[in-house]
Design an enzyme around this catalytic site. Structure first.
Site, short mmCIF file in Angstrom:
data_model
loop_
_atom_site.label_atom_id
_atom_site.label_comp_id
_atom_site.label_asym_id
_atom_site.label_seq_id
_atom_site.Cartn_x
_atom_site.Cartn_y
_atom_site.Cartn_z
N TRP A 277 -1.67 -2.71 -5.45
CA TRP A 277 -1.75 -1.32 -4.96
C TRP A 277 -2.01 -0.34 -6.09
O TRP A 277 -2.71 0.66 -5.90
CB TRP A 277 -0.50 -0.95 -4.18
N LYS B 38 6.89 0.76 5.59
CA LYS B 38 7.63 -0.25 4.85
C LYS B 38 9.13 -0.05 5.07
O LYS B 38 9.80 -0.93 5.56
CB LYS B 38 7.29 -0.18 3.35
N ASP C 183 3.94 5.96 -6.33
CA ASP C 183 3.85 5.37 -4.99
C ASP C 183 5.16 4.60 -4.77
O ASP C 183 5.42 3.61 -5.45
CB ASP C 183 2.64 4.43 -4.95
C1 PLP Z 1 1.53 -1.15 1.88
C2 PLP Z 1 1.36 -0.42 0.62
C3 PLP Z 1 0.25 0.42 0.40
C4 PLP Z 1 -0.86 0.57 1.42
O1 PLP Z 1 -0.40 1.29 2.50
P1 PLP Z 1 -1.36 1.78 3.70
O2 PLP Z 1 -0.44 2.66 4.46
O3 PLP Z 1 -1.80 0.58 4.42
O4 PLP Z 1 -2.47 2.55 3.09
C5 PLP Z 1 0.19 1.12 -0.78
N1 PLP Z 1 1.15 1.02 -1.70
C6 PLP Z 1 2.23 0.21 -1.54
C7 PLP Z 1 3.27 0.13 -2.61
C8 PLP Z 1 2.36 -0.52 -0.37
O5 PLP Z 1 3.43 -1.33 -0.21
#
Ligand code: PLP
Length: 360
Positions: A101, A195, A171
């Site tokens: 990511w 998540k 993030d």
């Molecule tokens: C799942 C995830 C993403 C991607 O998320 P989307 O909502 O599908 O764009 C980005 N960063 C992390 C840390 C993730 O776990």
């Protein structure tokens, strides 16, 4: 009705209590004769839903008054673009590459700014967090970017990087609200809800106000400007109403559990059950350096693809769902987010212990 133990990395398990409440309110939300899915986002009812969700989140994280809380759409992925588009004054950003990511965010940022990869753990399949105490931070960097918890590889920054005074952007999709964090150390914290805090479709961004630019390049779409959403309290256009409503219920549930310090204690307990077993097992092994281990995502392998497949098959049949590792790493991964009860992790370890005895 039978609920199973769901170890999905996302969309992921939600607190059963939240789902029951939502079910009860489905046809008639608090006497207004309609569901939250059917009501105007400009209604009094929805205004109090979004306002309370924001306030509860502020309480949980002790968010300082000079930070905006935004409920956005487009997944974490859209932030990969919105961040450089909004934060780049000098057009330079530094990225720490600790997994899939972070790499995606870096690659996307390169479209808009001069993005530098200043550290990486790709040399060992992202199985550790690099030493970030003295990195070659660019003098004119607008921000330093991390993916704080690496969902696929199961690593977490337990110490934040030394950004040498530059704005830190994180993030936190897969560790959001899993433990307390000091918001004032960051310029921007953001995460996709699916998540750890709610259903897919909502992204929460917490942004220090002075970082929200009054003007960006004229070609930046209105919807991609932080200012658009900040000035309108996330109601510039129709927000993901139902998702925000569920997130709000999760925030209330977290407060009822005792807040984030209490969640950290529970999450540490759950992770210890699984890691202690992995450290003592002769069949299953964790894939991450101990000092970098995530509390939320725990990848593990047997070293034999056939045994991995047999394990996943039998575990699924026994009611332990979504244990297959990400397609890029293979093996297994147990995501043990806030809503996974201690009993779920204990039951998984009991199952693994039996499987090990029967297959060795
Ligand atoms: C799942 C995830 C993403 C991607 O998320 P989307 O909502 O599908 O764009 C980005 N960063 C992390 C840390 C993730 O776990």
């Amino acid at each position: 009705m039978k609920r199973i133990y769901n170890f999905s990395a996302g969309p992921a398990v939600l607190p059963e209590e939240v789902l029951r409440e939502a079910a009860e309110e489905m046809l008639d939300y608090k006497g207004c004769g309609m569901s939250v899915m059917e009501m105007s986002h400009r209604s009094k009812e929805f205004e109090s839903i979004i306002h309370e969700a924001e306030q509860d989140l502020r309480d949980l994280l002790s968010i300082p008054a000079n930070y905006k809380v935004l409920f956005l759409q487009g997944g974490a992925h859209l932030q990969f673009s919105m961040l450089p588009l909004n934060l780049a004054k000098n057009g330079v950003a530094d990225y720490i590459i600790t997994g899939h990511w972070a790499k995606r965010a870096y690659t996307e940022a390169k479209k808009f700014v001069k993005a530098n990869a200043i550290a990486s753990s790709e040399d060992k399949t992202f199985s550790y967090i690099p030493d970030c105490s003295d990195l070659p931070i660019s003098e004119d960097a607008d921000y330093v970017y991390i993916c704080e918890n690496n969902t696929i590889y199961g690593t977490k920054f337990h110490t934040l990087p030394n950004t040498k005074g530059k704005t830190l952007v994180a993030d936190v999709s897969s560790c959001f609200l899993s433990e307390p964090m000091d918001v004032s150390k960051y310029g921007v914290i953001y995460g996709g809800a699916q998540k750890n805090i709610g259903p897919a479709g909502v992204v929460v961004a917490i942004i220090r106000e002075d970082l929200i630019p009054d003007e960006v390049a004229p070609t930046v779409p209105t919807m991609l400007q932080f200012k658009t959403h900040a000035d309108n309290d996330s109601l510039y256009n129709t927000p993901p109403c139902y998702g925000i409503y569920i997130c709000g219920k999760v925030f209330k549930w977290l407060k009822k559990q005792g807040g984030l310090a209490a969640m950290r204690t529970i999450n540490e307990k759950k992770a210890a059950i699984l890691y202690n077993y992995l450290d003592s097992s002769r069949m299953f092994h964790g894939t991450v350096e101990k000092a970098s281990r995530s509390l939320m995502n725990v990848p593990f392998v047997t070293g034999d693809a056939d045994i991995d497949a047999k394990f996943i098959k039998e575990a699924t049949a026994a009611g332990f769902a979504n244990l297959k590792g990400h397609r890029s790493v293979g093996g297994m991964r147990a995501s043990i987010y806030n809503a996974m009860p201690v009993e779920g992790v204990q039951a998984l370890v009991d199952f693994m212990t039996r499987f090990e005895a029967e297959n060795s």
